[in-house]
Design an enzyme around this catalytic site. Structure first.
Site, PDB file in Angstrom:
ATOM      1  N   ILE A  63      17.098 -13.459  32.880  1.00  0.00           N
ATOM      2  CA  ILE A  63      18.351 -13.464  33.262  1.00  0.00           C
ATOM      3  C   ILE A  63      19.348 -13.800  34.596  1.00  0.00           C
ATOM      4  CG2 ILE A  63      19.827 -11.320  33.344  1.00  0.00           C
ATOM      5  CD1 ILE A  63      17.662 -10.760  30.523  1.00  0.00           C
ATOM      6  N   GLU A  75      -9.896  -5.416  32.288  1.00  0.00           N
ATOM      7  CA  GLU A  75     -10.423  -4.929  31.083  1.00  0.00           C
ATOM      8  C   GLU A  75     -10.481  -5.559  29.679  1.00  0.00           C
ATOM      9  OE1 GLU A  75     -11.408  -2.370  31.265  1.00  0.00           O
ATOM     10  OE2 GLU A  75      -9.607  -0.757  32.147  1.00  0.00           O
TER      11      GLU A  75
END
Length: 404
Positions: A358, A384
């Protein structure tokens, strides 16, 4: 321009008050300073000191130890707001939070009394260590080992990698091999609470043998240090086995996997936060920038991008809160935490990339905040457990729960 998180998501009065406080903190203290600390790759000490004053290091620690005693759901809401400001700030509390969780769930009374009050105030901070230089997702391939000595202490030797807060932490919750002959392998690992001198590269005296090489230089996630830890003849007393030697020797793998569930909720919340910020920046720029005689927000192509971004933010937030609430209810949330982490981290990457599109050429400039977000977002796809690992976890758990 700040956009409040979904008002329709039910919050208690306490949750509403604390998230509004953290959002104001992010708007006034984190966002105006993040670019400078990111550019310098310097630790945001003044911000961290204010976090101590706000009690953010003790959010989930029980009141009896000086914390707030709040649940994982509220913590996830707080992490979203911090990450909306800068994910490095949320990283400073993430491993600390996992350490306190491990102590609260598995620690002995003596371990809780010794560490939690000082952790609640931020006087000491914790790190969490699984990965090694030669392994990432294959946790059972850990080589760092601990051997019991004649005096009852354990000697730890080996190296750990990608340790957030590795230098400035006082405690490192580290998983090491204590029974090389164990079958299956995961039954031979123990979690130790390794103490060290914060900010010291080469520990001496009682902490001798735990060294911290220079921090790893990274694409993004700057300001908070990621380091290697080298254990070279480091002596750790038996009482620093998480949960005590008698009860928890060779039980560390299950403890760490339990902690990863809450860690994945944490990473999911960080994905929601960075996606939320990308949406805010995209909405603002689309209404300010003009092309072909009108704001680009009036072009359907831009509206489609904004619509997809907003939808992913909402979906990621709901998945994250669901996983957190299940954990708070005392139920297993490995499947749900995996889903939340997978979707929210990918949503963070997607929304940041759409925000950059954008912005066009300006999005590639360091003059605009989205450039920092674009470098920060990929971390969430890896930390993780990678997206691929999450899919493996989700698929395996689905088959276990729906076995015919």
């Amino acid at each position: 321009m700040a956009i409040a998180a979904s008002s329709h998501i039910e919050k208690t009065d306490e949750q509403r008050a604390i998230t509004e406080m953290v959002r104001q903190f992010a708007d006034e203290q984190i966002l105006p300073n993040a670019e400078r600390y990111d550019h310098e790759d310097s630790f945001p000490e003044p911000i961290v000191e204010q976090m101590k004053e706000l009690g953010l290091f003790g959010v989930t620690i029980p009141e009896e130890y000086g914390g707030m005693g709040l649940d994982l759901t509220t913590y996830a809401m707080i992490v979203e707001e911090l990450s909306r400001g800068w994910i490095s700030i949320s990283g400073i509390v993430n491993t600390h939070f996992i350490g306190s969780y491990l102590l609260m769930k598995f620690g002995t009374d003596e371990q809780r009394q010794k560490y939690l009050p000082r952790m609640a105030t931020g006087e000491i901070r914790a790190a969490f260590s699984l990965s090694e230089p030669e392994l990432g997702s294959d946790v059972q391939a850990i080589k760092t080992k601990a051997v019991k000595l004649d005096d009852g202490a354990y000697e730890i030797n080996g190296s750990k990698m990608w340790v957030t807060n590795g230098l400035l932490s006082t405690l490192v919750f580290v998983l090491v091999k204590t029974d090389p002959q164990a079958e299956p392998r995961h039954r031979g690992f123990t979690c130790f609470i390794a103490e060290k001198e914060p900010g010291v590269s080469e520990n001496r005296g009682q902490f001798a043998g735990l060294n911290v090489p220079p921090k790893i230089r990274k694409l993004g996630y700057k300001g908070v240090e990621s380091t290697e830890l080298v254990f070279d003849g480091y002596r750790c007393p038996a009482e620093n086995i998480l949960g005590g030697e008698a009860a928890a020797l060779n039980k560390g793998f299950a403890q760490m996997m339990d902690a990863l569930e809450v860690g994945r909720v944490n990473v999911a919340a960080r994905g929601v936060g960075i996606a939320q910020r990308a949406l805010e920046l995209g909405l603002r720029y689309a209404q300010e920038r003009k092309a072909f005689g009108k704001p680009i927000a009036e072009h359907q192509a831009i509206q489609f991008k904004l619509a997809d971004m907003a939808t992913q933010v909402e979906a990621a937030r709901l998945l994250t809160l669901r996983a957190a609430r299940l954990k708070d209810a005392g139920e297993r949330s490995d499947l749900e935490a995996g889903m939340a982490k997978l979707f929210a981290s990918e949503a963070g990457r997607f929304c940041v990339e759409e925000c950059l599109r954008i912005h066009g050429g300006y999005g590639y400039s360091k003059e605009y905040e989205v450039e920092r977000l674009y470098r920060d977002a990929p971390l969430l796809l890896i930390g993780e457990g990678t997206s691929e690992i999450q899919r493996m976890v989700i698929g395996r758990k689905l088959l276990q729960r729906h076995k015919i």
